[in-house]
Design a protein around this motif. Sequence first.
Motif, PDB file in Angstrom:
ATOM      1  N   ALA A 113       8.726   8.231  -5.543  1.00  8.70           N
ATOM      2  CA  ALA A 113       7.747   7.421  -4.832  1.00  8.70           C
ATOM      3  C   ALA A 113       8.384   6.190  -4.212  1.00  8.70           C
ATOM      4  CB  ALA A 113       6.632   6.987  -5.779  1.00  8.70           C
ATOM      5  N   VAL A 114       7.744   5.677  -3.172  1.00  7.36           N
ATOM      6  CA  VAL A 114       8.091   4.391  -2.581  1.00  7.36           C
ATOM      7  C   VAL A 114       7.034   3.404  -3.047  1.00  7.36           C
ATOM      8  CG1 VAL A 114       8.331   3.083  -0.449  1.00  7.36           C
ATOM      9  CG2 VAL A 114       9.189   5.420  -0.558  1.00  7.36           C
ATOM     10  N   GLU A 115       7.450   2.347  -3.744  1.00  5.76           N
ATOM     11  CA  GLU A 115       6.476   1.396  -4.269  1.00  5.76           C
ATOM     12  C   GLU A 115       5.719   0.750  -3.115  1.00  5.76           C
ATOM     13  OE1 GLU A 115       6.153  -1.608  -7.986  1.00  5.76           O
ATOM     14  OE2 GLU A 115       8.008  -1.693  -6.858  1.00  5.76           O
ATOM     15  N   CYS A 116       4.414   0.574  -3.325  1.00  2.47           N
ATOM     16  CA  CYS A 116       3.479   0.016  -2.348  1.00  2.47           C
ATOM     17  C   CYS A 116       2.998   1.046  -1.337  1.00  2.47           C
ATOM     18  CB  CYS A 116       4.060  -1.192  -1.605  1.00  2.47           C
ATOM     19  SG  CYS A 116       4.478  -2.559  -2.692  1.00  2.47           S
ATOM     20  N   SER A 117       3.454   2.269  -1.425  1.00  2.21           N
ATOM     21  CA  SER A 117       2.919   3.325  -0.570  1.00  2.21           C
ATOM     22  C   SER A 117       1.604   3.801  -1.169  1.00  2.21           C
ATOM     23  CB  SER A 117       3.907   4.491  -0.478  1.00  2.21           C
ATOM     24  OG  SER A 117       3.257   5.664  -0.052  1.00  2.21           O
ATOM     25  N   PRO A 118       0.470   3.655  -0.443  1.00  2.00           N
ATOM     26  CA  PRO A 118      -0.805   4.093  -1.006  1.00  2.00           C
ATOM     27  C   PRO A 118      -0.812   5.555  -1.457  1.00  2.00           C
ATOM     28  CG  PRO A 118      -1.208   2.667   0.867  1.00  2.00           C
ATOM     29  CD  PRO A 118       0.277   2.935   0.836  1.00  2.00           C
ATOM     30  N   PHE A 163      -0.962  -0.880   8.379  1.00  2.00           N
ATOM     31  CA  PHE A 163       0.054  -1.256   7.396  1.00  2.00           C
ATOM     32  C   PHE A 163       1.457  -1.066   7.969  1.00  2.00           C
ATOM     33  CE2 PHE A 163      -3.108   0.416   4.000  1.00  2.00           C
ATOM     34  CZ  PHE A 163      -3.959  -0.649   4.271  1.00  2.00           C
ATOM     35  N   SER A 164       1.664   0.019   8.709  1.00  2.00           N
ATOM     36  CA  SER A 164       2.987   0.304   9.273  1.00  2.00           C
ATOM     37  C   SER A 164       3.385  -0.749  10.296  1.00  2.00           C
ATOM     38  CB  SER A 164       2.998   1.691   9.915  1.00  2.00           C
ATOM     39  OG  SER A 164       2.813   2.704   8.951  1.00  2.00           O
ATOM     40  N   TYR A 165       2.410  -1.176  11.094  1.00  2.00           N
ATOM     41  CA  TYR A 165       2.715  -2.227  12.083  1.00  2.00           C
ATOM     42  C   TYR A 165       3.139  -3.514  11.378  1.00  2.00           C
ATOM     43  CZ  TYR A 165       2.132  -5.721  15.742  1.00  2.00           C
ATOM     44  OH  TYR A 165       2.350  -6.756  16.625  1.00  2.00           O
ATOM     45  N   LEU A 212      -5.810  -3.134  15.673  1.00  2.31           N
ATOM     46  CA  LEU A 212      -5.653  -2.136  14.624  1.00  2.31           C
ATOM     47  C   LEU A 212      -6.632  -2.395  13.473  1.00  2.31           C
ATOM     48  CD1 LEU A 212      -1.739  -1.920  14.524  1.00  2.31           C
ATOM     49  CD2 LEU A 212      -3.332  -0.221  15.465  1.00  2.31           C
ATOM     50  N   GLY A 213      -6.868  -3.665  13.199  1.00  3.76           N
ATOM     51  CA  GLY A 213      -7.796  -4.022  12.142  1.00  3.76           C
ATOM     52  C   GLY A 213      -9.227  -3.612  12.447  1.00  3.76           C
ATOM     53  N   SER A 214      -9.579  -3.579  13.733  1.00  2.11           N
ATOM     54  CA  SER A 214     -10.948  -3.199  14.096  1.00  2.11           C
ATOM     55  C   SER A 214     -11.247  -1.757  13.698  1.00  2.11           C
ATOM     56  CB  SER A 214     -11.171  -3.391  15.602  1.00  2.11           C
ATOM     57  OG  SER A 214     -10.399  -2.471  16.363  1.00  2.11           O
ATOM     58  N   ALA A 251      -5.089  -3.140   1.614  1.00  2.97           N
ATOM     59  CA  ALA A 251      -5.638  -3.977   2.680  1.00  2.97           C
ATOM     60  C   ALA A 251      -6.013  -5.354   2.148  1.00  2.97           C
ATOM     61  CB  ALA A 251      -6.849  -3.298   3.302  1.00  2.97           C
ATOM     62  N   ALA A 252      -6.583  -5.398   0.939  1.00  2.00           N
ATOM     63  CA  ALA A 252      -6.946  -6.683   0.339  1.00  2.00           C
ATOM     64  C   ALA A 252      -5.703  -7.532   0.084  1.00  2.00           C
ATOM     65  CB  ALA A 252      -7.721  -6.463  -0.957  1.00  2.00           C
ATOM     66  N   HIS A 253      -4.608  -6.879  -0.321  1.00  2.00           N
ATOM     67  CA  HIS A 253      -3.368  -7.620  -0.549  1.00  2.00           C
ATOM     68  C   HIS A 253      -2.826  -8.195   0.757  1.00  2.00           C
ATOM     69  CE1 HIS A 253       0.272  -8.862  -2.553  1.00  2.00           C
ATOM     70  NE2 HIS A 253       1.005  -8.227  -1.664  1.00  2.00           N
ATOM     71  N   LEU A 254      -3.146  -7.547   1.861  1.00  2.00           N
ATOM     72  CA  LEU A 254      -2.700  -8.037   3.169  1.00  2.00           C
ATOM     73  C   LEU A 254      -3.658  -9.072   3.756  1.00  2.00           C
ATOM     74  CD1 LEU A 254      -1.450  -4.674   4.702  1.00  2.00           C
ATOM     75  CD2 LEU A 254      -0.056  -6.565   3.866  1.00  2.00           C
TER      76      LEU A 254
END
Length: 221
Positions: free
Chosen positions: A9-14, A114-116, A133-135, A173-176
């Motif tokens: 796994a990659v940490e932080c990957s949903p 998230f990727s952006y 993107l957020g919209s 998303a909340a963490h961002l």
Amino acid sequence: MPDPSTIRAVECSPPCWMVRLALEEKGLDHECKLLSFTAGEHKSPEMLAKNPRGTVPVLMDGNIVVYETLAILDYLEYAYPQPALLPNTHALRALALTRLHEANNLKQVGMALFSYLMNTKAIDLDPGEVDHLGSFLHDELFFWEYYYGIGQFAAGSTISLADLAVFAYVATAAHLGLELEERYPNLYAFCQRMKERPSVLATWPSVWKQTPYSYLTAGPE
């Protein structure tokens, strides 16, 4: 009990996170081998031999290799049915599976955003692009806010695979900086319930700082 499962796994990957949550919820002994995305470890010869697409997560259960997130979740539910992460009645199981696959819409808009944010240097971030993107994320969250207003979980009163998928994306998303409490009170309450679960406490990304970012704090109205 079979040999312990191993998840790459990659940490932080949903997607990786939701698989780790499923393993914890089922109480399965497992080893998580974290890969460096920036170093390209997810596309190393070793990983490509297991998954030619070079994506994560990849689950190895003895000699069995499973990739594609939903396939892994389906496999875990079939191979290790207790404790169940899908309801046992036709109606609720249908609803849980619908919500699980429906979460792919959340994945598409969430991962684009998230990727952006992940691949763009802070100095180069375009607030207009973040809002754009957020919209799409906000449009999708409208559905989930409604769903979690109907019940505590996606399919009734018991946690299912669908909830693991939704939580991984919404918590990221909340963490961002996504503010949930006022705009999405049902999702906020759901996330607060999830944060109390041992599976979440055991898998919470260790690299996340205590204070959320503010990228999404001022989202579009």
